[in-house]
Design a protein around this motif. Structure first.
Motif, PDB file in Angstrom:
ATOM      1  N   THR A 359       0.812  -1.227   0.000  1.00 38.73           N
ATOM      2  CA  THR A 359       0.000   0.000   0.000  1.00 38.73           C
ATOM      3  C   THR A 359       0.840   1.270   0.000  1.00 38.73           C
ATOM      4  OG1 THR A 359      -0.115   0.150   2.419  1.00 38.73           O
ATOM      5  CG2 THR A 359      -1.766  -1.231   1.305  1.00 38.73           C
ATOM      6  N   GLY A 360       2.128   1.157   0.357  1.00 36.66           N
ATOM      7  CA  GLY A 360       2.988   2.332   0.439  1.00 36.66           C
ATOM      8  C   GLY A 360       3.073   2.934   1.823  1.00 36.66           C
ATOM      9  N   TYR A 361       2.313   2.371   2.770  1.00 36.85           N
ATOM     10  CA  TYR A 361       2.364   2.875   4.145  1.00 36.85           C
ATOM     11  C   TYR A 361       3.779   2.721   4.722  1.00 36.85           C
ATOM     12  CZ  TYR A 361       1.934   2.850   9.222  1.00 36.85           C
ATOM     13  OH  TYR A 361       2.126   3.100  10.563  1.00 36.85           O
ATOM     14  N   GLY A 362       4.293   3.785   5.361  1.00 37.65           N
ATOM     15  CA  GLY A 362       5.576   3.728   6.050  1.00 37.65           C
ATOM     16  C   GLY A 362       6.796   3.937   5.172  1.00 37.65           C
ATOM     17  N   LEU A 363       6.604   4.090   3.862  1.00 37.52           N
ATOM     18  CA  LEU A 363       7.780   4.237   2.993  1.00 37.52           C
ATOM     19  C   LEU A 363       8.513   5.557   3.241  1.00 37.52           C
ATOM     20  CD1 LEU A 363       6.702   2.752  -0.456  1.00 37.52           C
ATOM     21  CD2 LEU A 363       7.805   1.646   1.493  1.00 37.52           C
TER      22      LEU A 363
END
Length: 453
Positions: A359-363
């Motif tokens: 999902t791209g969370y934390g990138l």
């Protein structure tokens, strides 16, 4: 190849564009340019650093309307007379202009020959000339900043100053040999010790900067490691913003290292996706795993990924085993798939970056952690060695300086001390190029330049 030839080449990249620039340098640059250029003023009579509108033609055949810029010796890039033609970017015009210049007496320049002439004519030292190539190739703020620092003199000026002081001491030590029967000392040994200490400290600082400089120049290597199916390839694709690596639920899909570069906050990172670390009987996968360990060893930073949905004991045990194997390595612990299991893994490092590569969370948090290892502020204004040739010369100079210090402490005769001092000054001269007389060495250095620079 004669240094008094007049050389010509395109200075802009090959291909169609709005404007193309062709450069002419040498003793006959102005007469050759005038033989094809028609404007209000003859270029041979023009002042330096002036631009002139006109046409380029071959007899009655007009090739293009151009702007010709004149740079007179010695106040030019090469130290010779230079004329630069700015033409329309047609491939036909570019080729036609070069053919005209060659027919009128110029020859095609070799790779880096304009910059080589600048070095030979004393416009810059060799380290500055090499920085020109680094500047052209720079793809990030950090690479640009280090190249600019070196091109403006960087450490070469400081080394040159210290080298001159060493030469003075060498001359005084050698002068003592003429008065050996009188037992006199012209060179103050204590001052020499202080100078050597300062030189060795500077050399060591430059030598230590090379690992960072090399990473900045070629991209800071970051290996993505972990067990199969923890999301390493998904993370690589997410960071790059494209489907670079194959993603599959089947363990062992990645069997070779996959590399690509991106720039984060002015720093270039070279990300390496590797085969999942596990025991396997598959011959090909074993080779991939061996390469994974090799890449881990070569990397400046390792992203160790664990699966938040996996077996907690296995994930934690594998991570701790990895840390034991690489106790000195910079490791970023990353817990992936936290969108599926927000609780994470009990016992996993509390400072682990929690992400969802899918999902791209934390990138963004991961990117911040990476640039925290090497901030742009740490690079700005600092002298950093990026060139392998300079690094090798610095190592040899350091060895020679240590030999002089050892000779001083052991009280060796002045003639032997002078030999070691001369060796130190020689290797310090290697950086600026003043000690290089072998044309093959210069040719090898400038051959990596583009033609036209």
């Amino acid at each position: 190849m004669e240094s008094n030839d007049t050389i010509a080449a395109l200075s802009t990249a090959a291909g169609i564009g709005a404007i193309a620039v062709a450069r002419l340098s040498g003793l006959e640059a102005l007469p050759i340019a005038d033989s094809i250029f028609s404007g209000k003023t003859k270029l041979a009579a023009a002042a330096s650093h002036t631009a002139h509108y006109g046409i380029v033609s071959d007899g009655q055949d007009v090739l293009d309307e151009v702007v010709a810029t004149v740079f007179r010796a010695p106040n030019s890039y090469t130290g010779e007379d230079i004329v630069e033609f700015s033409t329309h970017g047609s491939l036909f015009i570019q080729q036609g202009l070069l053919e005209l210049l060659i027919r009128r007496g110029a020859r095609m320049a070799t790779a880096g020959e304009f910059t080589k002439r600048a070095f030979l004519n004393g416009k810059m030292d060799l380290s500055q000339a090499e920085a020109v190539a680094d500047l052209i190739e720079s793809e990030s703020y950090a690479a640009h900043a280090t190249a600019m620092q070196q091109m403006r003199g960087g450490y070469s000026k400081e080394i040159a100053s210290l080298r001159e002081r060493l030469i003075e001491f060498a001359a005084l030590v050698e002068l003592e040999l003429d008065f050996s029967d009188q037992d006199v000392e012209f060179a103050d040994r204590e001052r020499l010790r202080e100078l050597l200490f300062g030189i060795r400290k500077m050399l060591r600082g430059l030598i230590d900067s090379f690992s960072l400089g090399n990473a900045i120049k070629n991209g800071i290597p970051v290996t993505i490691a972990g067990a199969p199916n923890v999301g390493k390839s998904t993370l690589l694709n997410a960071l790059l913003g494209e489907e670079r690596a194959i993603v599959s639920h089947i363990p062992g899909t990645t069997r070779d290292a996959i590399e690509d570069r991106i720039t984060i906050s002015g720093l270039s990172f070279r990300f390496i996706d590797t085969a999942g670390l596990r025991f396997t009987d598959d011959f090909v996968e074993k080779i991939g795993i061996e390469r994974a360990y090799q890449k881990i060893g070569e990397s400046a930073i390792v992203i160790y990924m664990a699966d938040a949905t996996g077996n907690p004991e296995n994930e934690l045990s594998s991570f701790l085993s990895f840390l034991e194997r690489y106790p000195e390595k910079r490791v970023v612990a990353v817990l992936n798939k936290t969108d599926e299991n927000p609780q994470g893994i009990s016992g996993f490092p509390p400072d682990a970056v929690r992400i969802s590569a899918r999902t791209g969370y934390g990138l963004d948090a991961l990117r911040d952690r990476l640039i925290g290892f090497v901030s742009v502020e740490d690079i700005s204004g600092k002298v950093i060695v990026t060139n392998v040739r300079h690094y090798q010369a610095l190592l040899r100079a350091e060895e020679a300086v240590k030999a002089v210090e050892k000779g001083l402490s052991e009280g060796i005769p002045g003639d032997l001390l002078a030999v070691d001092i001369r060796a130190a000054t020689y290797w310090m001269s290697e950086i600026s190029g003043s000690a290089i007389t072998d044309q093959s060495v210069l040719q090898a250095i400038f051959s990596r330049f583009c033609i036209g620079k």
